[in-house]
Design an enzyme around this catalytic site. Structure first.
Site, short mmCIF file in Angstrom:
data_model
loop_
_atom_site.label_atom_id
_atom_site.label_comp_id
_atom_site.label_asym_id
_atom_site.label_seq_id
_atom_site.Cartn_x
_atom_site.Cartn_y
_atom_site.Cartn_z
N PRO A 121 2.60 4.85 1.19
CA PRO A 121 3.24 5.19 2.47
C PRO A 121 2.24 5.82 3.44
O PRO A 121 1.37 6.59 3.05
CB PRO A 121 4.32 6.21 2.06
N GLU A 166 -7.25 33.76 -8.43
CA GLU A 166 -7.96 32.85 -7.52
C GLU A 166 -9.48 33.01 -7.66
O GLU A 166 -10.22 32.02 -7.54
CB GLU A 166 -7.53 33.11 -6.07
N GLY A 204 0.81 -1.21 0.00
CA GLY A 204 0.00 0.00 0.00
C GLY A 204 0.84 1.25 0.00
O GLY A 204 2.07 1.20 0.18
N GLY A 218 -0.49 2.49 7.27
CA GLY A 218 -0.58 1.69 8.48
C GLY A 218 -0.08 0.27 8.35
O GLY A 218 -0.50 -0.60 9.13
N LYS A 219 0.82 0.00 7.41
CA LYS A 219 1.32 -1.37 7.24
C LYS A 219 2.16 -1.81 8.44
O LYS A 219 1.95 -2.88 9.00
CB LYS A 219 2.14 -1.45 5.94
#
Length: 658
Positions: free
Chosen positions: A239, A461, A237, A242-243
């Site tokens: 970065p 903007e 997955g 939550g690995k």
């Protein structure tokens, strides 16, 4: 024999190799000291004093050491009783045996010194004995010859100990223990324990790893039906999703030994060390089975073999990978050892590592959706003191595309902002400021901007805001600011709709809104500037993706040049011809120009509202959705809020300032 746990019992000193070094040094110093102790009662004198002693008949013998230019003076027994020699007679530790001189002197030229003694003896009719001798310090010579070898051996031992990562006497401190595994064995009693309750979201991934833990706790539940324990599970997955945290939860939940290490821990400067460490790691795990091995960032050793090896040499990393493949495939079905690994670069891993029988399961840990982001906020808000009951649904909506690590950073940044403002608790505004800080960068209110530049930025903007308000599929506006942040001079924040698939009209509306800034400059000033760099970069990527990846262009048709395996990056040729390349460039430019002209037309039709919005922006510097509703009225495309879906857009495209 019972172990004595009494803290008052004196502990026996541990043996250390430093004791041996200390004894050797003490022996050397002792030899040197006692070797010179025989002359401890000897005083130094001068040539003139020696001549005076000789004239008085006090000297019985003079021994001239020719190789050191020294002379030893031996006194007669009558002379030792004289007051002038009282110092040397009292210092004498040994009786006068004729072996220990009372005085010693350094002379200059030997011939002159000898002639002076001969002349004095002749004048005074003395029978003083004059002898010649040489001296050599055998022990000192041996020490001097051995010192270089001792230093070299000592430095070599020190370096080997340092490289093996251990101290003297320990298991890792021995010279030949460099091939031992560096894996840390998780101790649930002393280490900080993380459980599955601390892992919010990731329901599918948690279910997979929970099953692995359950398999180790109660294997009969599965093997009774003929099932076999999986060899390994690979967490894949982006970065920050939550690995590693998931692996920590497995370590906290599993009541089995848990070995944790990084892929780079196998890498060493010596040949064969990586493979040796792999063997040692799996040997330890087998001895303590059932057990779990977790290898973080496995791409450090698991990269596909044969790529970028232009030298043709035997790569040490490949040897390590080969050993890992052998160990994983060599497990028996009853060893109960499972390998967990994590990476965010699964596309570069070796195919042999990914096959069934090694990493049987690939668990994809994706970016959290809005519901999972809410759960992650609940976890990270536990230790934070808040001033009010926060609307977690609102915070989850404000952070589309954020990973778990990003949300943890938002909570921490909000607490720091509140502390900086001398507040006693964290408020909702602090969280919004934290999101702005992370997405847009640090606010730079003191940046020098001329009035003309400020006016251009305001219209730029306002152009973004106007076009996004007028197009159906563009992301709803949250706020617009002309206060410089990070590298941008102004920014427009949007809240993208979370969707699984994107249609061409949705991408075109987003591109039109992105080009609204440059279109506003063209409409109001009939000039354009360099301020649209990030806008041009974004629309170019989107247009190229439409043409070359998603097959959304009528001219090129249903074709893609995207390679999910990542093999294209190692080739030196494009997957299409030069003629097709020209078509691709033409279609990309055509798509962008169409949306640019569309944005110009929308702004010309609403020029008065654009001007009013820009003037309000110049006055307030920051405006919100309510200000746009006062000018444009209710947005006709706003939908009634439905159940939120999973988002497909990346954070850099979601909420990056324009």
């Amino acid at each position: 024999m019972a172990k004595d746990n009494n803290p008052n019992t004196p502990k026996k000193p541990r043996f250390s190799s430093w004791w041996i070094y200390g004894v050797i040094i003490a022996l050397i110093l002792g030899f040197q000291f006692f070797g010179s102790a025989t002359f401890s009662n000897t005083e130094k004198t001068t040539t003139s004093e020696m001549q005076e002693f000789l004239r008085n008949g006090d000297i019985s013998k003079i021994v001239i050491i020719t190789n050191t230019r020294k002379a030893k003076i031996f006194l007669t027994d009558e002379a030792l009783k004289k007051d002038v020699h009282k110092g040397v007679s009292e210092k004498s530790l040994l009786p006068s045996t004729g072996m220990v001189p009372q005085y010693i002197l350094d002379y200059g030229d030997l011939q002159i010194f000898q002639n002076e003694i001969t002349e004095i003896k002749k004048e005074n009719n003395l029978d003083t004995i004059v002898e010649f001798d040489t001296e050599s310090n055998i022990f000192g010579d041996i020490i001097l010859s051995l010192i270089p070898f001792i230093l070299i051996i000592g430095i070599w031992i020190y370096l080997m100990r340092r490289m093996s990562g251990g101290g003297a006497g320990g298991a890792g401190g021995q010279i030949f223990n460099i091939g031992k595994s560096k894996a840390k064995l998780f101790d649930e009693k002393t280490d900080t324990r993380t459980s599955f309750k601390d892992v919010a979201g990731l329901e599918g991934a948690k279910e997979e790893v929970q099953e692995i833990v359950e398999f180790l706790r109660n294997p009969d539940k599965y093997t009774s039906l003929g099932g076999k324990i999986p060899k390994g599970a690979l967490l894949v997955g982006p970065p920050g999703t939550g690995k590693t945290l998931l692996a920590k939860a497995v370590a906290g939940e599993a009541k089995v030994p848990f070995f944790s290490l990084s892929g780079s821990d196998f890498v060493e400067m010596f040949v064969g060390v990586g493979a040796s460490r792999v063997r040692d790691l799996f040997k330890q795990a087998k001895d303590k089975s059932p057990a779990i091995i977790f290898i973080d960032e496995i791409d450090a050793i698991g990269r596909a073999r044969g790529k970028n090896n232009f030298t043709g040499s035997n790569d040490e990393r490949e040897n390590t990978l080969n050993q890992l493949l052998t160990e994983m495939d060599g497990f028996g079905t009853n060893t109960n050892v499972i390998v967990l690994a994590a990476t965010n670069r699964a596309d570069v891993l070796d195919k042999a590592l990914m096959r069934a029988g090694r990493f049987d399961r690939q668990i994809y840990v994706d970016l959290p959706d809005i519901r999972e982001r809410k759960e992650i906020f609940e976890v990270h808000l536990r230790p934070i003191k808040t001033a009010e009951t926060l609307d977690l649904d609102f915070l989850a909506k404000q952070t589309p595309g954020f990973s778990g690590a990003d949300i943890a950073n938002v909570c921490n940044e909000a607490a720091l902002i509140a502390a900086r403002k001398e507040r006693k608790a964290v408020t909702k505004q602090d969280f919004l400021d934290a999101v702005d800080r992370i997405v847009g960068g640090l606010e730079k209110k003191n940046k020098i901007i001329t009035p003309e530049e400020k006016k251009t930025i305001a219209y730029h903007e306002a152009g973004h805001a106007t076009v996004s308000w007028m197009t159906e599929h563009a992301a709803p506006l949250v706020k617009v600011t002309i206060v410089p942040r990070g590298q941008s001079l102004g920014a427009a924040w949007y809240l993208p709709e979370e969707r699984l698939i994107v249609r061409p009209e949705q991408m075109l509306d987003e591109m039109c809104a992105t080009m609204g800034g440059r279109a506003a400059e063209k409409v109001m000033f009939n000039k354009i500037s360099t301020g649209a760099l990030s806008d041009l970069e974004k629309v170019t990527k989107q247009a190229r993706a439409m043409v070359t990846i998603y097959g959304l262009n009528d001219t090129l048709g249903n074709i893609t040049y995207y390679d999910s395996s990542g093999q294209n990056e190692y080739g030196f040729s494009k997957p299409y011809s030069e003629e097709t390349a020209q078509k691709i460039d033409t279609e990309i430019s055509k798509i962008i120009e169409e949306q640019y002209q569309r944005a110009i037309k929308l702004l010309e039709d609403n020029k008065d509202k654009l001007t009013e919005l820009a003037e309000r922006l110049l006055e307030k510097e920051v405006i919100f959705k309510d200000d746009l509703e006062k000018i444009f009225g209710k947005r006709p495309f706003d939908k009634v809020e439905e159940e939120v879906k999973v988002e497909e857009i990346k954070p850099s495209e979601d909420q990056s300032p324009e």
